[in-house]
Design an enzyme around this catalytic site. Structure first.
Site, PDB file in Angstrom:
ATOM      1  N   LEU A  87       0.834  -1.209   0.000  1.00 51.72           N
ATOM      2  CA  LEU A  87       0.000   0.000   0.000  1.00 51.72           C
ATOM      3  C   LEU A  87       0.864   1.253   0.000  1.00 51.72           C
ATOM      4  O   LEU A  87       0.769   2.091  -0.884  1.00 51.72           O
ATOM      5  CB  LEU A  87      -0.922   0.021   1.217  1.00 51.72           C
ATOM      6  CG  LEU A  87      -1.640   1.366   1.453  1.00 51.72           C
ATOM      7  CD1 LEU A  87      -2.702   1.589   0.388  1.00 51.72           C
ATOM      8  CD2 LEU A  87      -2.246   1.444   2.840  1.00 51.72           C
ATOM      9  N   GLY A 140      23.464   0.285  31.948  1.00 49.45           N
ATOM     10  CA  GLY A 140      24.429   0.156  30.861  1.00 49.45           C
ATOM     11  C   GLY A 140      24.350  -1.174  30.149  1.00 49.45           C
ATOM     12  O   GLY A 140      24.573  -1.267  28.939  1.00 49.45           O
ATOM     13  N   ALA A 185       2.858   8.576   0.006  1.00 48.89           N
ATOM     14  CA  ALA A 185       1.528   8.235   0.532  1.00 48.89           C
ATOM     15  C   ALA A 185       1.656   7.129   1.559  1.00 48.89           C
ATOM     16  O   ALA A 185       2.089   6.026   1.237  1.00 48.89           O
ATOM     17  CB  ALA A 185       0.596   7.801  -0.598  1.00 48.89           C
ATOM     18  N   GLU A 199       0.768  -0.010  10.309  1.00 52.02           N
ATOM     19  CA  GLU A 199      -0.665  -0.374  10.295  1.00 52.02           C
ATOM     20  C   GLU A 199      -1.541   0.800  10.720  1.00 52.02           C
ATOM     21  O   GLU A 199      -2.549   0.641  11.396  1.00 52.02           O
ATOM     22  CB  GLU A 199      -0.917  -1.568  11.211  1.00 52.02           C
ATOM     23  CG  GLU A 199      -2.119  -2.411  10.810  1.00 52.02           C
ATOM     24  CD  GLU A 199      -1.838  -3.294   9.608  1.00 52.02           C
ATOM     25  OE1 GLU A 199      -2.777  -3.603   8.857  1.00 52.02           O
ATOM     26  OE2 GLU A 199      -0.671  -3.672   9.422  1.00 52.02           O
ATOM     27  N   ILE A 233      16.056   0.114  33.701  1.00 47.02           N
ATOM     28  CA  ILE A 233      16.348  -0.787  34.816  1.00 47.02           C
ATOM     29  C   ILE A 233      17.633  -1.579  34.544  1.00 47.02           C
ATOM     30  O   ILE A 233      18.437  -1.831  35.444  1.00 47.02           O
ATOM     31  CB  ILE A 233      15.157  -1.733  35.065  1.00 47.02           C
ATOM     32  CG1 ILE A 233      13.974  -0.925  35.627  1.00 47.02           C
ATOM     33  CG2 ILE A 233      15.531  -2.874  36.005  1.00 47.02           C
ATOM     34  CD1 ILE A 233      12.671  -1.689  35.665  1.00 47.02           C
ATOM     35  N   HIS A 234      17.832  -1.952  33.279  1.00 47.69           N
ATOM     36  CA  HIS A 234      19.044  -2.690  32.904  1.00 47.69           C
ATOM     37  C   HIS A 234      20.292  -1.816  32.961  1.00 47.69           C
ATOM     38  O   HIS A 234      21.416  -2.335  33.016  1.00 47.69           O
ATOM     39  CB  HIS A 234      18.912  -3.255  31.485  1.00 47.69           C
ATOM     40  CG  HIS A 234      18.100  -4.492  31.393  1.00 47.69           C
ATOM     41  ND1 HIS A 234      16.721  -4.499  31.499  1.00 47.69           N
ATOM     42  CD2 HIS A 234      18.458  -5.789  31.199  1.00 47.69           C
ATOM     43  CE1 HIS A 234      16.276  -5.737  31.357  1.00 47.69           C
ATOM     44  NE2 HIS A 234      17.299  -6.540  31.181  1.00 47.69           N
ATOM     45  N   ARG A 255      20.510  -8.490  39.588  1.00 47.29           N
ATOM     46  CA  ARG A 255      21.498  -7.415  39.644  1.00 47.29           C
ATOM     47  C   ARG A 255      21.504  -6.794  41.030  1.00 47.29           C
ATOM     48  O   ARG A 255      20.447  -6.411  41.559  1.00 47.29           O
ATOM     49  CB  ARG A 255      21.146  -6.354  38.586  1.00 47.29           C
ATOM     50  CG  ARG A 255      21.980  -5.088  38.620  1.00 47.29           C
ATOM     51  CD  ARG A 255      23.400  -5.323  38.192  1.00 47.29           C
ATOM     52  NE  ARG A 255      24.087  -4.057  37.943  1.00 47.29           N
ATOM     53  CZ  ARG A 255      25.390  -3.923  37.880  1.00 47.29           C
ATOM     54  NH1 ARG A 255      26.172  -4.985  38.039  1.00 47.29           N
ATOM     55  NH2 ARG A 255      25.930  -2.748  37.646  1.00 47.29           N
ATOM     56  N   ILE A 258       7.818  -2.123   2.059  1.00 53.48           N
ATOM     57  CA  ILE A 258       7.015  -3.338   1.921  1.00 53.48           C
ATOM     58  C   ILE A 258       7.807  -4.542   2.441  1.00 53.48           C
ATOM     59  O   ILE A 258       8.909  -4.826   1.970  1.00 53.48           O
ATOM     60  CB  ILE A 258       6.596  -3.567   0.458  1.00 53.48           C
ATOM     61  CG1 ILE A 258       5.972  -2.287  -0.115  1.00 53.48           C
ATOM     62  CG2 ILE A 258       5.642  -4.751   0.370  1.00 53.48           C
ATOM     63  CD1 ILE A 258       4.810  -1.728   0.683  1.00 53.48           C
TER      64      ILE A 258
END
Length: 382
Positions: free
Chosen positions: A125, A343, A130, A366, A340-341, A271, A157
């Site tokens: 599409l 580095g 467009a 979509e 939270i992770h 951790r 696509i």
């Protein structure tokens, strides 16, 4: 009110969870880094009967319905968003136009190999100028020698350039009505058709293992029987299958949010800083609580939209709401999980970095989230 999934769907989801853990997750990082489309995985998805979940059984599918589809997506997308996105495009917008509007011969010729997983489907599409304005496409199809001559370019696509691609279903302008309004047609263009060429594989921010390209049609002639449905109805046909496509992208977003939540909990529990696990810090535990709460809220919206679709009830507004909310939840979840992770989350060897890169497209594909808000607002105004 019963919010439990039926036993047969729970069993299917467990099979898919086991498959994803063994066949997808261990390889997802390598596929992403190498930008490799994992063709063999789709053969194994076909063996599980997952490539035609929304296609009637008489054409090689399982007709499992949208609730079952969402349940499967939760597992595939939590393992790898690229694989899940390719499966999604194939299962919805690439296959559903043939399901809804194809002739018996077209269904046997093209839908069956898609539903059985022998080949992969794509839909074209979007164009360079467009995207959200679907009616603004410029690709044209003109009657010529018992068929149609197609000229134009499609952009972004997915699935059209793999070694198992069957072809691409496209939307094109076919003329104008007496009052000057455009007419549209939906056409299937098989791989190998003269005048149909594929550009280089695009390098994206995320979805690295998903094959995405520009497609060019230069005096590309297809016979009359490659027109899907009635000439003039193409845009309406596309919009009619879009709601299930939006539910499927919402399910893809839901799977990402679930993966981000799992990774956040796992990392925060192992951790240690200042002599205790990260879960011992309120700032971290509150982030996890927020991710979990929003995930459950998104899950409710997505499954309700799917439930309505399975019962043949109106679901356009619910699909837009699910896609809008779930995609934004996915982005927030990925961002907070990466925070939270610390580095460790910012290096590309981490799972969360891949999900973080994959998340943004969910607010764009979509139908952008701005378009979803328009859809919802118009429905409420009515």
């Amino acid at each position: 009110m019963d919010l439990d999934l039926p036993p047969e769907i729970v069993a299917l989801q467990e099979v898919c969870r086991d498959f994803a853990a063994k066949e997808i997750a261990p390889h997802a990082m390598r596929w992403s880094e190498e930008e490799t489309f994992p063709t063999p995985v789709f053969g194994r998805l076909a063996e599980l009967g997952l490539m035609g979940m929304l296609v009637p059984e008489e054409y090689g599918g399982t007709d499992a319905g949208m609730v079952a589809y969402v349940a499967v997506m939760e597992e595939l997308g939590a393992a790898d968003q690229s694989v899940a996105a390719a499966w999604n495009a194939h299962s919805t917008i690439a296959s559903l136009p043939l399901v809804a509007f194809g002739t018996e011969r077209q269904k046997q010729r093209w839908l069956r190999p898609l539903a059985t997983g022998e080949r992969l489907g794509a839909f074209g599409l979007t164009e360079p100028a467009a995207g959200s304005d679907a009616a603004g496409i410029t690709t044209r199809a003109e009657r010529s020698d018992g068929g149609w001559l197609i000229n134009g370019t499609k952009m972004f696509i997915s699935n059209a350039g793999t070694d198992i691609s069957l072809g691409v279903t496209i939307l094109a302008v076919t003329g104008t009505d007496g009052d000057g309004r455009r007419r549209y047609g939906t056409f299937f263009v098989p791989d190998g058709t003269e005048g149909y060429t594929k550009g280089r594989r695009l390098k994206k921010l995320g979805w690295h293992a998903l094959d995405t390209r520009e497609l060019v049609f230069t005096d590309c002639w297809v016979p009359d029987d490659h027109l899907i449905g009635a000439e003039g109805d193409g845009l309406r046909q596309f919009l009619s299958v879009l709601d299930k496509g939006r539910i499927s992208v919402a399910a893809l977003a839901l799977s990402l949010a679930g993966a981000a939540l799992r990774l956040a909990v796992e990392h925060a529990g192992t951790r240690r800083q200042f002599g205790r696990p990260l879960t011992g810090f309120q700032a971290v535990s509150h982030k996890i609580a927020d991710i979990a709460t929003e995930y459950e809220a998104a899950r409710g919206l997505v499954y309700r939209a799917a439930w309505l679709a399975d019962r043949g009830r109106p679901h356009a507004t619910e699909a837009a709401m699910a896609k809008l909310f779930a995609s934004e939840v996915a982005n927030r979840a990925a961002s907070q999980s990466l925070q939270i992770h610390g580095g460790y989350g910012y290096i590309r060897e981490s799972e969360i970095s891949r999900f973080y890169a994959d998340a943004k497209i969910l607010e764009i594909g979509e139908g952008t989230n701005e378009i979803q808000r328009n859809v919802i607002a118009r429905a409420l105004a009515r």
